[in-house]
Design a protein around this motif. Structure first.
Motif, PDB file in Angstrom:
ATOM      1  N   ALA A   6       2.153   6.863  -1.074  1.00 63.84           N
ATOM      2  CA  ALA A   6       1.972   5.782  -0.371  1.00 63.84           C
ATOM      3  C   ALA A   6       1.414   4.498  -0.945  1.00 63.84           C
ATOM      4  O   ALA A   6       1.345   3.483  -0.460  1.00 63.84           O
ATOM      5  N   ALA A   7       0.464   4.880  -2.061  1.00 65.59           N
ATOM      6  CA  ALA A   7      -0.255   3.672  -2.678  1.00 65.59           C
ATOM      7  C   ALA A   7       0.767   2.885  -3.687  1.00 65.59           C
ATOM      8  O   ALA A   7       0.425   1.714  -3.989  1.00 65.59           O
ATOM      9  N   CYS A   8       1.949   3.330  -3.779  1.00 62.77           N
ATOM     10  CA  CYS A   8       2.731   2.789  -4.887  1.00 62.77           C
ATOM     11  C   CYS A   8       3.902   2.123  -4.278  1.00 62.77           C
ATOM     12  O   CYS A   8       4.433   2.367  -3.194  1.00 62.77           O
ATOM     13  N   LYS A   9       3.805   0.784  -4.743  1.00 64.55           N
ATOM     14  CA  LYS A   9       4.939  -0.074  -3.858  1.00 64.55           C
ATOM     15  C   LYS A   9       6.480   0.349  -4.394  1.00 64.55           C
ATOM     16  O   LYS A   9       7.314  -0.234  -3.697  1.00 64.55           O
ATOM     17  N   ASN A  10       6.481   1.133  -5.195  1.00 70.26           N
ATOM     18  CA  ASN A  10       7.979   1.833  -5.521  1.00 70.26           C
ATOM     19  C   ASN A  10       7.924   3.307  -4.954  1.00 70.26           C
ATOM     20  O   ASN A  10       9.100   3.814  -5.252  1.00 70.26           O
ATOM     21  N   SER A  11       6.847   3.818  -4.226  1.00 68.47           N
ATOM     22  CA  SER A  11       7.069   4.836  -3.664  1.00 68.47           C
ATOM     23  C   SER A  11       7.282   5.980  -4.584  1.00 68.47           C
ATOM     24  O   SER A  11       8.007   7.048  -4.547  1.00 68.47           O
ATOM     25  N   SER A  12       6.513   5.818  -5.953  1.00 69.89           N
ATOM     26  CA  SER A  12       6.954   7.010  -6.914  1.00 69.89           C
ATOM     27  C   SER A  12       5.946   8.071  -6.615  1.00 69.89           C
ATOM     28  O   SER A  12       4.958   8.019  -6.453  1.00 69.89           O
ATOM     29  N   ALA A  13       6.514   9.096  -7.276  1.00 72.66           N
ATOM     30  CA  ALA A  13       5.927  10.467  -7.085  1.00 72.66           C
ATOM     31  C   ALA A  13       5.303  11.144  -8.592  1.00 72.66           C
ATOM     32  O   ALA A  13       5.022  12.135  -8.584  1.00 72.66           O
ATOM     33  N   ASP A  53     -16.200  -2.312  14.855  1.00 71.07           N
ATOM     34  CA  ASP A  53     -15.244  -2.566  14.076  1.00 71.07           C
ATOM     35  C   ASP A  53     -13.693  -2.203  14.615  1.00 71.07           C
ATOM     36  O   ASP A  53     -13.626  -1.461  15.522  1.00 71.07           O
ATOM     37  N   THR A  54     -12.620  -2.604  13.965  1.00 68.75           N
ATOM     38  CA  THR A  54     -11.313  -2.399  14.552  1.00 68.75           C
ATOM     39  C   THR A  54     -10.723  -1.642  13.144  1.00 68.75           C
ATOM     40  O   THR A  54     -10.942  -1.982  12.120  1.00 68.75           O
ATOM     41  N   VAL A  55     -10.372  -0.576  13.335  1.00 71.30           N
ATOM     42  CA  VAL A  55      -9.858   0.452  12.556  1.00 71.30           C
ATOM     43  C   VAL A  55      -8.387   0.784  12.683  1.00 71.30           C
ATOM     44  O   VAL A  55      -7.973   1.238  13.686  1.00 71.30           O
ATOM     45  N   PHE A  56      -7.560   0.391  11.712  1.00 65.27           N
ATOM     46  CA  PHE A  56      -6.022   0.683  11.854  1.00 65.27           C
ATOM     47  C   PHE A  56      -5.763   2.043  11.178  1.00 65.27           C
ATOM     48  O   PHE A  56      -6.165   2.431  10.063  1.00 65.27           O
ATOM     49  N   ILE A  57      -5.026   2.831  11.883  1.00 70.67           N
ATOM     50  CA  ILE A  57      -4.862   4.197  11.508  1.00 70.67           C
ATOM     51  C   ILE A  57      -3.067   4.211  11.353  1.00 70.67           C
ATOM     52  O   ILE A  57      -2.155   4.170  12.615  1.00 70.67           O
ATOM     53  N   GLU A  58      -2.344   4.723  10.289  1.00 69.05           N
ATOM     54  CA  GLU A  58      -1.120   4.745  10.420  1.00 69.05           C
ATOM     55  C   GLU A  58      -0.642   5.787   9.327  1.00 69.05           C
ATOM     56  O   GLU A  58      -1.511   6.038   8.511  1.00 69.05           O
ATOM     57  N   PRO A  59       0.557   6.182   9.557  1.00 67.29           N
ATOM     58  CA  PRO A  59       1.171   7.200   8.293  1.00 67.29           C
ATOM     59  C   PRO A  59       1.419   6.674   7.083  1.00 67.29           C
ATOM     60  O   PRO A  59       1.376   5.454   6.827  1.00 67.29           O
ATOM     61  N   PHE A  60       1.496   7.517   6.008  1.00 67.19           N
ATOM     62  CA  PHE A  60       2.033   7.093   4.742  1.00 67.19           C
ATOM     63  C   PHE A  60       3.466   6.691   4.850  1.00 67.19           C
ATOM     64  O   PHE A  60       4.397   7.065   5.457  1.00 67.19           O
ATOM     65  N   ARG A  61       3.592   5.351   4.260  1.00 74.94           N
ATOM     66  CA  ARG A  61       4.561   4.569   4.103  1.00 74.94           C
ATOM     67  C   ARG A  61       5.154   5.008   2.910  1.00 74.94           C
ATOM     68  O   ARG A  61       4.741   4.430   1.696  1.00 74.94           O
ATOM     69  N   ALA A  62       6.450   5.641   2.883  1.00 79.11           N
ATOM     70  CA  ALA A  62       7.542   5.631   1.674  1.00 79.11           C
ATOM     71  C   ALA A  62       8.744   5.788   2.245  1.00 79.11           C
ATOM     72  O   ALA A  62       8.832   6.633   3.167  1.00 79.11           O
ATOM     73  N   SER A  63       9.654   5.604   1.423  1.00 79.11           N
ATOM     74  CA  SER A  63      11.119   5.618   1.653  1.00 79.11           C
ATOM     75  C   SER A  63      11.503   7.238   1.685  1.00 79.11           C
ATOM     76  O   SER A  63      12.193   7.887   2.549  1.00 79.11           O
ATOM     77  N   ALA A  64      10.912   7.922   0.801  1.00 80.04           N
ATOM     78  CA  ALA A  64      11.213   9.303   0.680  1.00 80.04           C
ATOM     79  C   ALA A  64      10.082  10.420   1.853  1.00 80.04           C
ATOM     80  O   ALA A  64      10.346  11.304   2.097  1.00 80.04           O
ATOM     81  N   PHE A  65       9.126   9.587   2.713  1.00 78.79           N
ATOM     82  CA  PHE A  65       8.772  10.334   3.532  1.00 78.79           C
ATOM     83  C   PHE A  65       8.836   9.853   4.744  1.00 78.79           C
ATOM     84  O   PHE A  65       8.265   8.521   5.428  1.00 78.79           O
ATOM     85  N   LYS A  66       9.870  10.347   5.355  1.00 81.52           N
ATOM     86  CA  LYS A  66      10.388   9.807   6.723  1.00 81.52           C
ATOM     87  C   LYS A  66       9.406  10.285   7.999  1.00 81.52           C
ATOM     88  O   LYS A  66       9.094  11.342   7.756  1.00 81.52           O
TER      89      LYS A  66
END
Length: 250
Positions: free
Chosen positions: A171-178, A99-112
């Motif tokens: 990270a799951a929300c397309k609006n980066s909602s908390a 398998d190929t496994v992609f690992i990346e950080p949480f993506r959110a405008s408020a999470f620099k």
């Protein structure tokens, strides 16, 4: 019984700082199926350091699915593809050889991004600090039935309190909602008698802090609940919204 190692191709996000350009770096690893993904990352970093290269920066602490610091996006899912499983609890036996496994950080405008897989989640700290304190009498331990709380209400409060503040909902929300995080933190007190004194001041202050931290509005897609490692219910968002509206008129 002996188990053969799993051979994987890792695509890991590398980024020196918030202002620098990042990209995926490829690594070939051979790992025990019993290892967790963080143990695999430890082994990879040991090899990188031995070779004189910079290790991959990532966060972890308890490694028991409690602290919430280990959050990573794995193959497009916060914490990985398994439901109600934190990154540190994800084992390599859930992947197939080759398998190929992609690992990346949480993506959110408020999470620099601070570096590589580490993001700045201090916005969550500010929201919780805005919630202030809870007023109740101190002293000797009260009798068990001094403040009667039904099992149903107690269970709802405990379910909300299971939130580990990892940020997967953001990270799951397309609006980066908390809002799932804030809803859970509001609900764990709003449901109990001990949390009534500051109930409406608390929700107003926490929602204000959430907006000031740069988190977006709710998308109503339930992606936050689906990706939450603790399965926090979106009903907590509804409770938060009701309390916030009431706070305006109190």
């Amino acid at each position: 019984m002996a188990h053969s190692n799993i051979n994987l191709t890792l695509k890991v996000w590398r980024q020196q700082s918030e202002s620098s350009k990042g990209d995926f770096e490829e690594f070939k690893v051979s790992v025990s199926p019993h290892a967790s993904i963080l143990e695999m990352m430890d082994e990879l970093n040991n090899k990188l350091e031995k070779d004189g290269k910079n290790p991959i920066a990532f966060e972890s602490d308890c490694r028991e699915g409690i602290c919430g610091t280990c959050g990573l996006v794995i193959n497009g899912h916060p914490h990985g593809p398994l439901p109600k499983t934190a990154t540190c609890q994800l084992h390599m036996r859930n992947f197939k050889n080759g398998d190929t496994v992609f690992i990346e950080p949480f993506r959110a405008s408020a999470f620099k991004i601070i570096r590589d897989l580490i993001v700045d989640r201090s916005g969550f700290d500010k929201i919780q600090q805005a919630g202030g304190y809870v007023s109740f009498n101190t002293g000797s331990a009260p009798d068990a039935n001094a403040i009667p709380i039904s099992k149903e209400i107690a269970s709802l409060a405990l379910d909300a309190a299971e939130c580990i503040g990892c940020g997967a909902c953001v990270a799951a929300c397309k609006n980066s909602s908390a809002m799932l995080f804030v809803g859970a933190k509001v609900s764990q007190f709003a449901l109990l008698p001990q949390g009534q004194s500051e109930r409406y001041e608390r929700v107003e202050a926490m929602v204000t802090a959430m907006d000031e931290a740069g988190f977006g509005s709710c998308t109503n897609t339930y992606a936050c609940e689906a990706e939450c490692p603790k399965g926090i219910s979106v009903s907590n968002i509804a409770r938060m919204n009701r309390d916030f509206i009431k706070s305006i008129f109190i």
